[in-house]
Motif scaffolding. Structure first.
Motif, PDB file in Angstrom:
ATOM      1  N   ASN A  89       0.888  -1.260   0.183  1.00  0.00           N
ATOM      2  CA  ASN A  89       0.109  -0.046   0.142  1.00  0.00           C
ATOM      3  C   ASN A  89       0.631   1.391   0.275  1.00  0.00           C
ATOM      4  O   ASN A  89       0.520   2.209  -0.556  1.00  0.00           O
ATOM      5  CB  ASN A  89      -0.808  -0.271   1.191  1.00  0.00           C
ATOM      6  N   LEU A  90       1.943   1.198   0.881  1.00  0.00           N
ATOM      7  CA  LEU A  90       2.913   2.471   0.896  1.00  0.00           C
ATOM      8  C   LEU A  90       3.425   2.565  -0.486  1.00  0.00           C
ATOM      9  O   LEU A  90       3.503   3.880  -0.771  1.00  0.00           O
ATOM     10  CB  LEU A  90       3.862   2.187   2.164  1.00  0.00           C
ATOM     11  N   GLU A  91       3.941   1.613  -1.154  1.00  0.00           N
ATOM     12  CA  GLU A  91       4.717   1.751  -2.528  1.00  0.00           C
ATOM     13  C   GLU A  91       3.759   2.305  -3.503  1.00  0.00           C
ATOM     14  O   GLU A  91       4.084   3.262  -4.214  1.00  0.00           O
ATOM     15  CB  GLU A  91       5.084   0.380  -2.747  1.00  0.00           C
ATOM     16  N   SER A  92       2.496   1.835  -3.350  1.00  0.00           N
ATOM     17  CA  SER A  92       1.328   2.272  -4.341  1.00  0.00           C
ATOM     18  C   SER A  92       1.159   3.777  -4.209  1.00  0.00           C
ATOM     19  O   SER A  92       0.952   4.630  -5.133  1.00  0.00           O
ATOM     20  CB  SER A  92       0.354   1.359  -4.456  1.00  0.00           C
ATOM     21  N   ARG A  93       0.928   4.144  -2.949  1.00  0.00           N
ATOM     22  CA  ARG A  93       0.769   5.651  -2.623  1.00  0.00           C
ATOM     23  C   ARG A  93       1.886   6.268  -3.136  1.00  0.00           C
ATOM     24  O   ARG A  93       1.659   7.247  -3.766  1.00  0.00           O
ATOM     25  CB  ARG A  93       0.296   5.797  -1.251  1.00  0.00           C
ATOM     26  N   THR A  94       3.096   5.775  -3.066  1.00  0.00           N
ATOM     27  CA  THR A  94       4.230   6.565  -3.274  1.00  0.00           C
ATOM     28  C   THR A  94       4.356   6.823  -4.785  1.00  0.00           C
ATOM     29  O   THR A  94       4.766   7.687  -5.371  1.00  0.00           O
ATOM     30  CB  THR A  94       5.601   5.963  -2.735  1.00  0.00           C
ATOM     31  N   ILE A  95       3.976   5.662  -5.598  1.00  0.00           N
ATOM     32  CA  ILE A  95       4.170   5.451  -6.978  1.00  0.00           C
ATOM     33  C   ILE A  95       3.099   6.341  -7.479  1.00  0.00           C
ATOM     34  O   ILE A  95       3.287   7.413  -8.561  1.00  0.00           O
ATOM     35  CB  ILE A  95       3.734   4.121  -7.635  1.00  0.00           C
ATOM     36  N   LYS A  96       2.018   6.574  -6.899  1.00  0.00           N
ATOM     37  CA  LYS A  96       0.834   7.584  -7.479  1.00  0.00           C
ATOM     38  C   LYS A  96       1.378   8.985  -7.162  1.00  0.00           C
ATOM     39  O   LYS A  96       1.046   9.802  -8.088  1.00  0.00           O
ATOM     40  CB  LYS A  96      -0.299   7.242  -6.564  1.00  0.00           C
ATOM     41  N   GLU A  97       1.826   9.229  -6.174  1.00  0.00           N
ATOM     42  CA  GLU A  97       2.195  10.676  -5.849  1.00  0.00           C
ATOM     43  C   GLU A  97       3.226  11.104  -6.636  1.00  0.00           C
ATOM     44  O   GLU A  97       3.379  12.400  -7.379  1.00  0.00           O
ATOM     45  CB  GLU A  97       2.757  10.733  -4.233  1.00  0.00           C
ATOM     46  N   MET A  98       4.416  10.206  -6.967  1.00  0.00           N
ATOM     47  CA  MET A  98       5.395  10.487  -7.996  1.00  0.00           C
ATOM     48  C   MET A  98       4.893  10.592  -9.369  1.00  0.00           C
ATOM     49  O   MET A  98       5.379  11.619  -9.896  1.00  0.00           O
ATOM     50  CB  MET A  98       6.526   9.315  -7.966  1.00  0.00           C
ATOM     51  N   THR A  99       3.739   9.787  -9.709  1.00  0.00           N
ATOM     52  CA  THR A  99       3.273   9.971 -10.909  1.00  0.00           C
ATOM     53  C   THR A  99       2.776  11.275 -11.005  1.00  0.00           C
ATOM     54  O   THR A  99       2.679  12.067 -12.268  1.00  0.00           O
ATOM     55  CB  THR A  99       2.340   9.076 -11.420  1.00  0.00           C
ATOM     56  N   MET A 100       1.870  11.431 -10.206  1.00  0.00           N
ATOM     57  CA  MET A 100       1.153  12.794 -10.159  1.00  0.00           C
ATOM     58  C   MET A 100       2.003  14.153 -10.301  1.00  0.00           C
ATOM     59  O   MET A 100       2.009  15.217 -10.901  1.00  0.00           O
ATOM     60  CB  MET A 100       0.209  13.076  -8.899  1.00  0.00           C
ATOM     61  N   SER A 101       3.010  14.040  -9.454  1.00  0.00           N
ATOM     62  CA  SER A 101       4.275  15.164  -9.320  1.00  0.00           C
ATOM     63  C   SER A 101       4.699  15.199 -10.790  1.00  0.00           C
ATOM     64  O   SER A 101       4.986  16.432 -11.221  1.00  0.00           O
ATOM     65  CB  SER A 101       5.161  14.800  -8.524  1.00  0.00           C
ATOM     66  N   SER A 102       5.130  14.175 -11.640  1.00  0.00           N
ATOM     67  CA  SER A 102       6.029  13.959 -12.790  1.00  0.00           C
ATOM     68  C   SER A 102       4.766  14.608 -13.822  1.00  0.00           C
ATOM     69  O   SER A 102       4.970  15.612 -14.742  1.00  0.00           O
ATOM     70  CB  SER A 102       6.156  12.669 -13.366  1.00  0.00           C
ATOM     71  N   ILE A 103       3.597  14.351 -13.758  1.00  0.00           N
ATOM     72  CA  ILE A 103       2.447  14.825 -14.725  1.00  0.00           C
ATOM     73  C   ILE A 103       2.329  16.453 -14.335  1.00  0.00           C
ATOM     74  O   ILE A 103       2.184  17.163 -15.407  1.00  0.00           O
ATOM     75  CB  ILE A 103       1.302  14.179 -14.315  1.00  0.00           C
ATOM     76  N   LYS A 104       2.298  16.762 -13.254  1.00  0.00           N
ATOM     77  CA  LYS A 104       2.197  18.190 -12.824  1.00  0.00           C
ATOM     78  C   LYS A 104       3.413  19.171 -13.429  1.00  0.00           C
ATOM     79  O   LYS A 104       3.101  20.256 -14.022  1.00  0.00           O
ATOM     80  CB  LYS A 104       1.889  18.487 -11.421  1.00  0.00           C
ATOM     81  N   SER A 105       4.575  18.608 -13.189  1.00  0.00           N
ATOM     82  CA  SER A 105       5.724  19.185 -13.991  1.00  0.00           C
ATOM     83  C   SER A 105       5.844  19.253 -15.306  1.00  0.00           C
ATOM     84  O   SER A 105       6.234  20.445 -15.978  1.00  0.00           O
ATOM     85  CB  SER A 105       6.951  18.465 -13.306  1.00  0.00           C
ATOM     86  N   ALA A 106       5.076  18.176 -15.923  1.00  0.00           N
ATOM     87  CA  ALA A 106       5.435  18.108 -17.615  1.00  0.00           C
ATOM     88  C   ALA A 106       4.118  19.326 -17.972  1.00  0.00           C
ATOM     89  O   ALA A 106       4.399  19.931 -18.820  1.00  0.00           O
ATOM     90  CB  ALA A 106       5.078  16.923 -17.964  1.00  0.00           C
ATOM     91  N   MET A 107       2.742  19.156 -17.197  1.00  0.00           N
ATOM     92  CA  MET A 107       2.005  20.143 -17.428  1.00  0.00           C
ATOM     93  C   MET A 107       2.459  21.677 -17.247  1.00  0.00           C
ATOM     94  O   MET A 107       2.169  22.528 -18.262  1.00  0.00           O
ATOM     95  CB  MET A 107       0.617  19.712 -16.607  1.00  0.00           C
TER      96      MET A 107
END
Length: 553
Positions: A89-107
């Motif tokens: 669960n912790l890893e999945s939340r971390t992956i989700k946060e990192m993905t969201m951060s990457s998308i936000k930076s790209a946007m």
């Protein structure tokens, strides 16, 4: 072909192609242009926020990495084979946060590119248009002076002005923007149906906009051509040329700006754990590293003026000046001064009091400017020279209640030792525990037992026994890193002793009482700062700070 009607075309994507803009000159006669622009931080952040549609995207990411089950949405890989490893669960939340951060930076990168391209195209295009055929104004002017701007627009178009134009959010005016079906998307601004009136506070929305990266050089160039100021505190990293006495303690870029004063060691690293948990920009003042030999002045003298200033108020004024110049702090920027320990608290209180007095001096000038509608905090030229606002004072506790009876040089060495844990990436839990549980009383008792009271050499040797040593010492010695680490330690100790003695003298001779009467968060009644959880402390501090911000607005 439109006859006597006035054809209005509001299509923002036109600005991304200068050839499209030029076509208007060939397709129509006597064209009028209204060019409205907005501060890049606010505009780009708004574009990212609306485009990314976070609730929708969050649901998609939950489907990619199932947060509840801790695995892919069907537990099967792309090849059809079961996953070999289960994602926690912790890893999945971390992956989700990192993905969201990457998308936000790209946007952000793409939205910033479009902002710069579009505004630059319009600026260049309007150079070929006669002045009487276009009106250029800012979004900030529109929300703070709606009547004046709407009157100018009517003059440009050649129609009479009506007062209802300044109240666009009436039910009648927004009806055409409502969704066709319930739950659908409306036309234009998605917040239009939620607003009741024009909000002038939106002119300063750029201060609260999170900027994940430094603006590109071209974007900064365009922004300055439009008259916007881009203060250094809005960038997640320090600008080149920033005074060495100023350090960034986190990568946040929103108000209020918190400035931490250094303690008797001359360092501010002790405040770093708290600063990293705060949701607003945080910086610190420190005594700058010593100059290299032969670099001018006297070798071994700190490059700041702490050793030369006559009193604490003079040092406070010096640091305030550095912050204003290096971070671009000006009118409208809320600043909170913070201090750890007796020296840091006294210095922070002096800075806050001086800032408050400066605000009082300028208040009548500001009122005059506002009455004449010539003052805009977002403008690069109209309030230059005015001081930032002293929004508050944060007083953090000493590490030991008996600290006042301990000589300044012993306190300085103790601070150097305590700062070791923040100076290195320490993976040794036993060392971290040893430092975090070391009180000033324990340090002093150990020093006495080591014979430090009667011998300077023994005192320095005892302090150095707490210096963090890398486990790979042999490889460090071969590469020369060990010698560098020793030299850095010696420089920090020498600096701390110089600062401590001068700082203690400044405190002893300072008989001026601070007259700061603004918002004060006094946490000096708490137990040791090192025993306080940074997240909890940051939450308590933020609650007080941002409650005050909401009341102010």
């Amino acid at each position: 072909w439109s006859g006597d009607c006035v054809l209005v075309d509001k299509t923002p994507p036109y600005v991304w192609s200068i050839n499209t803009l030029r076509r208007a000159e060939t397709l129509f006669t006597n064209v009028r242009y209204a060019f409205v622009h907005r501060h890049p931080y606010a505009n780009v952040a708004s574009m990212v926020k609306e485009t990314i549609q976070r609730e929708w995207l969050s649901g998609v990411l939950d489907g990619v990495v199932d947060v509840k089950s801790g695995r892919g949405n069907d537990g099967i890989s792309d090849s059809g084979a079961p996953y070999c490893e289960k994602v926690t669960n912790l890893e999945s939340r971390t992956i989700k946060e990192m993905t969201m951060s990457s998308i936000k930076s790209a946007m952000w990168t793409e939205a910033e590119r479009l902002w710069a391209l579009g505004n630059a195209n319009v600026i260049d295009f309007l150079r070929s248009v006669s002045r009487e055929r276009y009106l250029r104004f800012s979004y900030e002017d529109l929300v703070t002076r709606p009547r004046a701007v709407s009157e100018n627009l009517c003059t440009l178009i050649g129609i009479p002005h009506e007062l209802i134009m300044t109240t666009p959010y009436t039910a009648t005016n927004v009806a055409t923007f409502a969704p066709v079906t319930e739950g659908g998307l409306g036309a234009g601004d998605p917040h239009m149906l939620k607003r009741c009136s024009i909000d002038p506070k939106l002119a300063d929305a750029w201060r609260d906009a999170e900027s994940p990266m430094t603006l590109a050089q071209f974007t900064s160039h365009v922004a300055k051509r439009l008259g916007y100021r881009l203060p250094g505190w809005k960038e997640p990293t320090l600008q080149v040329g920033t005074a060495p006495e100023i350090v960034r303690l986190n990568d946040k870029t929103t108000c209020p700006v918190i400035l931490f004063a250094h303690d008797l060691s001359g360092e501010v690293t002790k405040a770093a754990p708290l600063a990293k948990k705060l949701s607003c920009a945080a910086f610190g003042f420190r005594v700058a590293p010593f100059r290299e030999k032969g670099s001018g002045d006297h070798s071994g003298v700190p490059s700041c003026t702490l050793l030369q200033v006559p009193d604490l108020p003079s040092l406070a004024a010096y640091y305030r000046h550095l912050a204003a110049v290096s971070l671009g702090l000006e009118s409208g920027d809320d600043v909170v001064y913070a201090g750890v320990g007796q020296f840091g608290r006294s210095l922070a209180t002096q800075m806050a009091a001086q800032q408050q007095r400066a605000n009082t001096i300028h208040i009548e000038d500001r009122k005059y400017l506002l009455r004449n509608q010539n003052s805009r905090s977002w403008d690069a030229t109209k309030e230059r020279g005015c001081d930032s606002c002293a929004a508050g004072l944060l007083l953090l506790p000493e590490d030991d209640y008996n600290i006042s009876r301990v000589p300044a040089d012993i306190r300085a060495l103790y601070d150097v030792v305590q700062n070791e844990i923040n100076m290195h990436d320490i993976s040794d839990n036993s060392y971290a525990s040893r430092i975090s549980t070391l009180t000033l009383t324990k340090f002093e008792n150990g020093l006495v037992a080591a014979g430090g009271r009667g011998s300077p050499e023994a005192t320095l040797a005892y302090a150095e026994s707490f210096r963090y040593a890398d486990k790979n010492l042999e490889s460090c010695k071969k590469s020369g890193h060990a010698n560098t680490a020793c030299a850095t330690w010696d420089d920090r100790v020498h600096r701390a002793l110089c600062v401590a003695r001068r700082g203690a003298a400044l405190l002893a001779t300072d008989d001026r009482l601070s007259d700061f009467d603004g918002e004060t968060i006094d946490m000096t009644g708490e137990r040791r700062l090192t025993n306080m959880r940074s997240a909890e402390l940051a939450e308590a501090v933020s609650a007080r700070l941002f409650t005050r911000q909401v009341k102010k607005k």
